[in-house]
Design an enzyme around this catalytic site. Structure first.
Site, PDB file in Angstrom:
ATOM      1  N   HIS A 196     -64.817 146.450   1.738  1.00  0.00           N
ATOM      2  CA  HIS A 196     -64.494 146.450   3.161  1.00  0.00           C
ATOM      3  C   HIS A 196     -64.742 145.082   3.787  1.00  0.00           C
ATOM      4  O   HIS A 196     -64.001 144.652   4.676  1.00  0.00           O
ATOM      5  CB  HIS A 196     -65.319 147.526   3.878  1.00  0.00           C
ATOM      6  N   CYS A 256     -37.193 139.354  -1.309  1.00  0.00           N
ATOM      7  CA  CYS A 256     -38.493 139.594  -0.665  1.00  0.00           C
ATOM      8  C   CYS A 256     -39.674 139.217  -1.552  1.00  0.00           C
ATOM      9  O   CYS A 256     -40.820 139.501  -1.208  1.00  0.00           O
ATOM     10  CB  CYS A 256     -38.622 141.056  -0.232  1.00  0.00           C
TER      11      CYS A 256
END
Length: 744
Positions: free
Chosen positions: A354, A667
């Site tokens: 995180h 892309c």
């Protein structure tokens, strides 16, 4: 000429140290130009120093020094342009350095070596005969100097690091790219998770202390969650929500309280519970669950601080700092004022932790896994963090600081220069409009990125929200995320790729263990095998698209026509179900496929009869055409998207799509690289999707080239035998148009 340039630059770049590289440079350049002397002078402070020579007295190396106002070499550096003289002795700026023994040389050609607008040095060739070096020789030396500038700059920094005995040099893994200079703020070593095991005789008092600490921790997490919710950092908000849930009575919070009621003091209770669960989680095989042990540690340390020394919880440094800690937690990073936190260094942690996710969302350079950094006594010392290379330099010397400050300043200046034209359309000098789209995955700052130069979202990776959950997100949760993406795009087109996991994108709660995951169960293959998941995602996308024609759906890893037909059937089913359920005119999105599997290169006629558009995924297409796993270090050097065979495949795809009236975009990473963009535009591609950081630079580049001029360049590139030759060819093209800095 091209081969000679390549041989010299490769030899210099491959050298182990600066001295060896410079000696190779002067000897090979002397040989290539069939002259009698070649020397290189490097700028050190305000002096040019003879650093290598093949032709002058070798004892003069390091001894001959001159200011920018002295001699012809100084004049070259001062003017930042070449000087070509038939007889250097006749020039008024000629200065004789007796220790160099150069009086026998008359002809003189010198060019500046410039890196990001800053003179690095001067490259000189000389000859005894009186003669003017011709235009070809001058062009060769200028091109060589331009190509060598970056290599010499990096070798000088490396030499500075190695030659500084007092300089501490740490390495780790990059978790968020960037470079910064600031003093260290060392945190995390003051409180250990391992606390004394003390009993209590006043359970009620200890429980009250514990509950107060838990509530204070919850309040902090709530305020941080609200802050990032206002900034639309939804992935970060989900991190804090998960941490808050861990503090509930049904989770860790309840375990803390239970331990106190069993007679342990609050500090011991938090320590015991945390250590017990950390041990359980770290023994798990699943990588995601292993990293969640870090969340338990983060919360445990936070509650312990609130119990032991609550006054130390406020993090408000007086000046910008680089945070150095054992393992940064998300709340610690979020509490820092953004202008005060310029870098993060940790001993522990993972790139999917995180804290790493938050560092990337904040745009703060971060390095993880830096062993021994906490025991090195670096608190308050000046640091240079180069997260691009996973390096941390402690107490750097003034010349090294100057090098990095110049590097940071030059990069900022270039970015500002590119950004000034970002609101102008990407249009070549002869009027060819190229549409630039954004590749996105996180919602963080998406609205500002879209508003700043992109024609829309060319690729939204829906697997990122899936990876940030601990389970498959529900239909309503997906609808909310997709609506936010579409709203951020402000009516501009958005291409959403259906779930693409497997290979290098694992889904922790749905593990896929395969010997060769890149050729295995991934992309559309997984979705078609799990229609219950696929239909939920399609329904969520259609609902988010509502009545607009903004949304396009993209299918990844398609390898045959049957997969397209099955996906179309599921799209029809999802659309019809919603059409009957809701009382409004929902729009069925356009459908496209990723062109990644080489077999479909030869079936584009059939593909065109089934879908509305194609998007070339150059990363995987290159990987499969070359049979190279780009993540395998043993063969990663063979992965080359500029391989002439890859370029021919891309050209074939563009021609066939044009022939079958099938809209096509690119892309992959190639679409955001200056060399790749030039070649793709030359092939006829006019829709390119890239990361936000590339938009300004590519826009700036396209506005300075002519589409009609690129055709000849492409034809030359397609005749070459290697990707390296292609790079050198296009680099020469850039240098000839004074666009070389855009490659750095």
């Amino acid at each position: 000429m091209l081969k000679t340039l390549r041989d010299i630059t490769q030899a210099v770049a491959a050298a182990q140290d600066l001295h060896s590289s410079l000696e190779l440079l002067v000897s090979q350049t002397k040989s290539a130009m069939a002259t009698q002397c070649c020397s290189i002078y490097l700028l050190e402070g305000q002096q040019l120093v003879l650093s290598a020579t093949d032709g002058l007295d070798p004892d003069a190396v390091g001894q001959v020094k001159m200011s920018l106002s002295e001699g012809l070499v100084g004049l070259v550096a001062e003017r930042e342009e070449p000087i070509n003289l038939a007889d250097a002795n006749q020039h008024p700026r000629f200065k004789k350095f007796a220790e160099a023994e150069e009086e026998s040389f008359r002809a003189f050609l010198a060019v500046p070596i410039i890196y990001q607008k800053n003179v690095v040095g001067v490259l000189v060739v000389q000859q005894a005969d009186t003669r003017q070096f011709d235009e070809g020789e001058e062009a060769f030396l200028m091109t060589l100097a331009a190509q060598l500038a970056m290599a010499i700059r990096h070798l000088r920094i490396k030499a500075e690091v190695e030659c500084s005995p007092d300089l501490l040099h740490f390495t780790g893994t990059s978790a968020a790219n960037g470079v910064a200079i600031a003093h260290a703020l060392v945190l995390g070593g003051q409180i250990a998770l391992e606390q004394p095991q003390n009993r209590t005789s006043d359970v009620s008092h200890e429980e009250s202390r514990l509950n107060s600490a838990i509530e204070a921790c919850k309040d902090t997490l709530t305020s941080l969650s609200q802050r990032f919710d206002q900034e639309q950092d939804n992935e970060v908000v989900s991190i804090f929500s998960a941490l808050q849930q861990l503090l509930d009575n049904a989770s860790l919070g309840g375990e803390y309280v239970k331990e106190v009621r069993d007679g342990w003091c609050a500090v011991s209770a938090v320590s015991r519970v945390s250590l017990r669960y950390i041990e359980q989680f770290t023994q798990m095989q699943d990588l995601y669950l292993k990293e969640r042990a870090g969340d338990i540690r983060d919360l445990g340390l936070r509650v312990l601080r609130l119990l032991i020394e609550p006054q130390r919880m406020e993090l408000e440094p007086d000046v910008p700092v680089i945070l150095v800690t054992k393992e940064a937690d998300a709340t610690m990073l979020a509490e820092f004022p953004r202008h005060k936190l310029v870098g993060i260094v940790t001993e522990l942690g993972g790139v999917n932790s995180h804290a790493a996710i938050l560092a990337r969302a904040l745009g703060v350079p971060a390095i993880i896994g830096v062993e021994g950094v906490l025991s090195a006594g670096i608190d308050n010392k000046l640091l240079i963090i180069n997260a691009n290379r996973g390096q941390l330099l402690v107490s750097p010397t003034p010349p090294l600081i100057a090098e990095y400050r110049n590097l940071i300043s030059a990069e900022k200046a270039l970015q500002n220069k590119y950004a000034q034209e970002l609101d102008l359309p990407a249009e070549t000098m002869d009027g060819k409009r190229i549409h630039l789209y954004l590749n996105a995955g996180l919602l963080s700052s998406l609205a500002s990125e879209i508003a700043n130069g992109a024609d829309g979202v060319g690729l939204y990776r829906t697997e990122i929200p899936f990876m940030l959950h601990q389970r498959f997100p529900s239909e309503s949760e997906q609808v909310k995320v997709y609506q936010q993406v579409l709203e951020a795009a402000s009516d501009r087109p958005v291409v959403m790729r259906t779930l693409d996991v497997g290979g290098d994108k694992p889904l922790s709660y749905f593990p896929i263990n395969e010997e060769n995951p890149f050729l295995g169960w991934r992309g559309i293959r997984l979705s078609l095998d799990h229609p219950e998941l696929f239909l939920v995602q399609l329904r969520a996308m259609i609902q988010a698209g509502d009545e607009k024609e903004q949304l396009h759906i993209l299918l990844p890893m398609v390898s045959n026509l049957e997969e397209i037909d099955q996906a179309i059937a599921y799209l029809e089913q999802a659309y019809n179900e919603l059409k009957n359920d809701v009382n409004k005119n929902i729009v069925k999105p356009k459908l496209g496929i990723m062109l990644e599997v080489p077999a479909l290169l030869y079936q584009l006629a059939e593909v065109a009869r089934r879908v509305d558009f194609v998007s070339v995924g150059s990363n995987d297409l290159t990987q499969y055409l070359l049979a190279v796993d780009r993540n395998n270090p043993r063969v990663s050097t063979l992965y080359d998207c500029y391989h002439p065979g890859i370029l021919r495949a891309l050209k074939r795809a563009r021609f066939d799509c044009w022939q079958y009236n099938l809209p096509v975009s690119v892309c992959g990473e190639l679409a955001g690289e200056p060399i790749g963009v030039i070649l793709l535009v030359a092939m006829g591609y006019d829709q390119l999707s890239m990361n936000q950081g590339s938009l300004a630079r590519i826009n700036y580049l396209l506005r300075r080239v002519s589409h009609s001029d690129l055709s000849e360049l492409l034809q030359m590139a397609l005749t070459l035998t290697s990707g390296q030759e292609v790079r050198e060819l296009v680099r020469e093209y850039f240098e000839s148009r004074e666009l070389g800095a855009i490659l750095n």
